[in-house]
Design a protein around this motif. Sequence first.
Motif, PDB file in Angstrom:
ATOM      1  N   GLU A 155      24.122  12.878 -35.730  1.00 42.62           N
ATOM      2  CA  GLU A 155      22.209  13.564 -35.450  1.00 42.62           C
ATOM      3  C   GLU A 155      22.639  14.930 -35.432  1.00 42.62           C
ATOM      4  OE1 GLU A 155      19.068  11.910 -34.019  1.00 42.62           O
ATOM      5  OE2 GLU A 155      20.094   9.342 -33.780  1.00 42.62           O
ATOM      6  N   PHE A 156      22.584  15.389 -36.145  1.00 47.97           N
ATOM      7  CA  PHE A 156      22.083  16.794 -36.123  1.00 47.97           C
ATOM      8  C   PHE A 156      20.621  17.154 -36.120  1.00 47.97           C
ATOM      9  CE2 PHE A 156      25.986  16.372 -38.810  1.00 47.97           C
ATOM     10  CZ  PHE A 156      27.136  17.556 -38.681  1.00 47.97           C
ATOM     11  N   ASP A 157      20.465  18.225 -34.504  1.00 48.01           N
ATOM     12  CA  ASP A 157      19.227  18.337 -34.351  1.00 48.01           C
ATOM     13  C   ASP A 157      19.141  20.136 -34.799  1.00 48.01           C
ATOM     14  OD1 ASP A 157      20.462  19.855 -32.694  1.00 48.01           O
ATOM     15  OD2 ASP A 157      20.112  18.844 -31.146  1.00 48.01           O
ATOM     16  N   ASP A 158      20.086  20.836 -35.346  1.00 49.66           N
ATOM     17  CA  ASP A 158      19.852  22.237 -35.280  1.00 49.66           C
ATOM     18  C   ASP A 158      20.303  22.612 -34.461  1.00 49.66           C
ATOM     19  OD1 ASP A 158      20.506  21.687 -38.168  1.00 49.66           O
ATOM     20  OD2 ASP A 158      18.676  20.993 -38.757  1.00 49.66           O
ATOM     21  N   VAL A 159      19.676  22.620 -33.577  1.00 47.23           N
ATOM     22  CA  VAL A 159      20.027  22.850 -31.920  1.00 47.23           C
ATOM     23  C   VAL A 159      20.726  22.558 -31.228  1.00 47.23           C
ATOM     24  CG1 VAL A 159      18.143  23.207 -30.018  1.00 47.23           C
ATOM     25  CG2 VAL A 159      17.266  23.037 -31.893  1.00 47.23           C
ATOM     26  N   THR A 160      21.111  22.215 -31.179  1.00 47.49           N
ATOM     27  CA  THR A 160      22.113  21.755 -29.687  1.00 47.49           C
ATOM     28  C   THR A 160      23.713  20.928 -30.446  1.00 47.49           C
ATOM     29  OG1 THR A 160      20.731  21.096 -27.816  1.00 47.49           O
ATOM     30  CG2 THR A 160      23.226  20.147 -27.897  1.00 47.49           C
ATOM     31  N   ILE A 161      24.041  20.329 -32.077  1.00 49.54           N
ATOM     32  CA  ILE A 161      24.560  19.972 -32.540  1.00 49.54           C
ATOM     33  C   ILE A 161      23.938  20.581 -34.464  1.00 49.54           C
ATOM     34  CG2 ILE A 161      26.058  17.387 -33.978  1.00 49.54           C
ATOM     35  CD1 ILE A 161      24.130  16.348 -31.956  1.00 49.54           C
ATOM     36  N   VAL A 179      33.695  22.998 -31.372  1.00 49.86           N
ATOM     37  CA  VAL A 179      34.039  23.152 -32.579  1.00 49.86           C
ATOM     38  C   VAL A 179      35.071  21.879 -33.360  1.00 49.86           C
ATOM     39  CG1 VAL A 179      35.198  24.427 -34.335  1.00 49.86           C
ATOM     40  CG2 VAL A 179      33.761  25.451 -32.706  1.00 49.86           C
ATOM     41  N   VAL A 180      34.717  21.238 -34.195  1.00 45.42           N
ATOM     42  CA  VAL A 180      34.723  20.709 -35.123  1.00 45.42           C
ATOM     43  C   VAL A 180      35.627  20.780 -36.213  1.00 45.42           C
ATOM     44  CG1 VAL A 180      34.229  18.191 -35.769  1.00 45.42           C
ATOM     45  CG2 VAL A 180      33.188  18.822 -34.282  1.00 45.42           C
ATOM     46  N   GLY A 181      36.876  21.233 -36.679  1.00 44.72           N
ATOM     47  CA  GLY A 181      37.810  21.655 -38.160  1.00 44.72           C
ATOM     48  C   GLY A 181      37.609  22.363 -37.443  1.00 44.72           C
ATOM     49  N   ALA A 182      39.451  22.580 -37.493  1.00 48.61           N
ATOM     50  CA  ALA A 182      39.569  24.632 -37.274  1.00 48.61           C
ATOM     51  C   ALA A 182      40.388  24.731 -38.856  1.00 48.61           C
ATOM     52  CB  ALA A 182      41.154  23.804 -36.829  1.00 48.61           C
ATOM     53  N   GLY A 183      39.234  24.927 -39.782  1.00 47.36           N
ATOM     54  CA  GLY A 183      39.333  25.749 -40.572  1.00 47.36           C
ATOM     55  C   GLY A 183      39.765  26.995 -40.617  1.00 47.36           C
ATOM     56  N   VAL A 184      38.980  27.963 -42.097  1.00 49.94           N
ATOM     57  CA  VAL A 184      38.682  29.226 -42.133  1.00 49.94           C
ATOM     58  C   VAL A 184      37.541  29.519 -41.070  1.00 49.94           C
ATOM     59  CG1 VAL A 184      38.508  30.691 -42.958  1.00 49.94           C
ATOM     60  CG2 VAL A 184      40.214  29.214 -43.996  1.00 49.94           C
ATOM     61  N   TYR A 265      29.763  21.076 -36.168  1.00 50.36           N
ATOM     62  CA  TYR A 265      30.908  20.580 -36.972  1.00 50.36           C
ATOM     63  C   TYR A 265      30.603  21.954 -38.508  1.00 50.36           C
ATOM     64  CZ  TYR A 265      30.644  15.672 -35.832  1.00 50.36           C
ATOM     65  OH  TYR A 265      30.798  14.216 -35.640  1.00 50.36           O
ATOM     66  N   SER A 266      32.248  22.151 -38.366  1.00 53.95           N
ATOM     67  CA  SER A 266      32.504  23.428 -39.541  1.00 53.95           C
ATOM     68  C   SER A 266      33.584  22.099 -40.606  1.00 53.95           C
ATOM     69  CB  SER A 266      33.384  23.764 -39.166  1.00 53.95           C
ATOM     70  OG  SER A 266      34.076  24.665 -39.877  1.00 53.95           O
ATOM     71  N   ALA A 267      33.239  21.044 -40.816  1.00 55.31           N
ATOM     72  CA  ALA A 267      34.096  19.917 -41.614  1.00 55.31           C
ATOM     73  C   ALA A 267      33.717  19.816 -42.980  1.00 55.31           C
ATOM     74  CB  ALA A 267      33.484  18.084 -41.077  1.00 55.31           C
ATOM     75  N   GLY A 268      34.218  20.922 -43.672  1.00 57.96           N
ATOM     76  CA  GLY A 268      34.299  20.766 -45.196  1.00 57.96           C
ATOM     77  C   GLY A 268      33.082  21.364 -45.902  1.00 57.96           C
ATOM     78  N   ARG A 269      32.418  21.749 -47.201  1.00 58.91           N
ATOM     79  CA  ARG A 269      31.601  21.453 -48.055  1.00 58.91           C
ATOM     80  C   ARG A 269      31.550  20.930 -49.072  1.00 58.91           C
ATOM     81  NH1 ARG A 269      29.022  25.632 -45.859  1.00 58.91           N
ATOM     82  NH2 ARG A 269      28.154  26.334 -48.217  1.00 58.91           N
ATOM     83  N   GLN A 270      30.071  20.800 -49.587  1.00 54.30           N
ATOM     84  CA  GLN A 270      29.995  19.279 -50.627  1.00 54.30           C
ATOM     85  C   GLN A 270      29.269  20.369 -51.484  1.00 54.30           C
ATOM     86  OE1 GLN A 270      30.160  16.428 -50.873  1.00 54.30           O
ATOM     87  NE2 GLN A 270      28.852  16.043 -52.114  1.00 54.30           N
ATOM     88  N   GLY A 271      29.360  20.487 -52.542  1.00 57.61           N
ATOM     89  CA  GLY A 271      29.105  20.686 -53.780  1.00 57.61           C
ATOM     90  C   GLY A 271      27.495  20.627 -54.126  1.00 57.61           C
TER      91      GLY A 271
END
Length: 467
Positions: A155-161, A179-184, A265-271
Amino acid sequence: MYDFDVLVLGSGPGGQKAAIAAAKLDRRVGVVERRNMIGGVCINTGTIPSKTLREAVMYLTGLNQREMYGQSYRVKEDITVSDLGARTTHVIGREIEVIRSQLARNRIRLLPGTGRFVDPHTIEISDEQGRESHVTADKIILAAGTRPARPESVEFDDVTIIDSDGILNLDKVPHSMVVVGAGVIGIEYASMFAALGTKVTVVERRDRMLDFCDLEIVEALKYHLRDLSVSFRFRESVAAVEKHGRTAVAVLASGKRIAADTVMYSAGRQGAADLLSLDKAGLTADARGRITVDEHFRTEVPHIYAVGDIIGFPALASTSMEQGRLAAHHACDEPVRAMQQLQPIGIYTIPEISFVGRTEDDLTDASIPFEVGISRYRELARGQIIGDSYGMLKIIVSPEDGKILGVHVFGTGATELVHIGQTVMGCGGTVDYLVDAVFNYPTLAESYKVAALDAMNKMRSVSRLSA
Ligand SMILES: Cc1cc2nc3c(=O)[nH]c(=O)nc-3n(C[C@H](O)[C@H](O)[C@H](O)COP(=O)(O)OP(=O)(O)OC[C@H]3O[C@@H](n4cnc5c(N)ncnc54)[C@H](O)[C@@H]3O)c2cc1C
């Protein structure tokens, strides 16, 4: 007769360069874009804000001056989000002005709103006021980009998550962050917040990070990040995130619980294909919202092209621009060369990484022999002057013909320096050129000569023994 010769959806790097290239070929060009997103993800939420934030962090923390002036050196003691935001807002504003002016100068019509197909040549544009209009075009270039992927279980709240877009809206510099995800993107932000003094924990499912980069350089980066108090949790995943007021707890699948002011969260991106009504044009996207194209960036429907992040790897502003230009030239029947294979990668961590060409690991896997030449900044006068004792440049050379197979740089100016190697490689140059070249002194560029001499000396020793 269509309204436009070329219509571009999206004004990020791919869309901009496509539109300008088509306009330069005297085509009637339109660009559809939401009013508050001129310049795309690149200018508004991605490349430019993150790189400006990095610059502000480097300046205000005085991090790169501490070898000279001591570990307590700071330009400002209490760095606030408004200190950081001021620079970002300034640069974004200027960049948007530049883009608007370039589009206007090239007589490109900006059509505000979101576009979707009505049929293969017709786009319906809905603006922020809910008004709808239709435009037609002979050729259509999709440059609609991506947005951060959000796991449904969180549940993203755009403040904490938050996701990576949310970084720009933080109301304070967090004391702690997961930080979730060790991508660039994850590692870039992890290093910036660590430099600000945030206690950062990086959780990554895989057993290493940035596995497409040179291992030695990634190890050097990890060492530096640990020195900035970053903790890594490799082979771990976040099973749930609990919210407790203004704090969150990341619950790992292994049962560990990590409390933090912010979970990013930095877990990839959606087109962004879902908004395009692709079916009306006879097109489809994959599960990640990506569109398939051929070598000319043509989709299955020959008059519709797609460029930039929406076509997937490498999903960089740098490559998107070139894809846009090439797609527009092809669409306008202009002779085009194929996209260059030699593309640099720049990772704006603190310290930064950049490379071009092949890594030691992938050459070893392919059983291709190579020699390595290394130059360390601490042995260069410029390295001493700027107080960078950790930087290094490594060139990988073919012992058979002296060709440069790869260049890997870590430390100050890495993302700029790499282009010297890229140019030599692109022009088919060999290590001899770098050995013989005279570089300005004192510079970091000199590291090319030092690394070339190192590789050359090693190759000479081997060939003497083999003779
Ligand atoms: C945090 C972060 C840091 C990054 N750092 C770097 C970096 O350092 N170097 C680098 O090279 N790359 C970097 N990138 C990647 C880079 O931002 C992208 O590769 C680049 O922006 C992609 O360009 P694009 O042309 O695909 O369009 P995007 O920039 O993704 O923009 C797409 C645009 O299309 C618009 N759009 C979407 N759907 C529609 C529609 N239906 N109608 C009309 N318009 C639509 C959107 O509003 C958006 O403005 C970073 C990305 C992020 C998120």
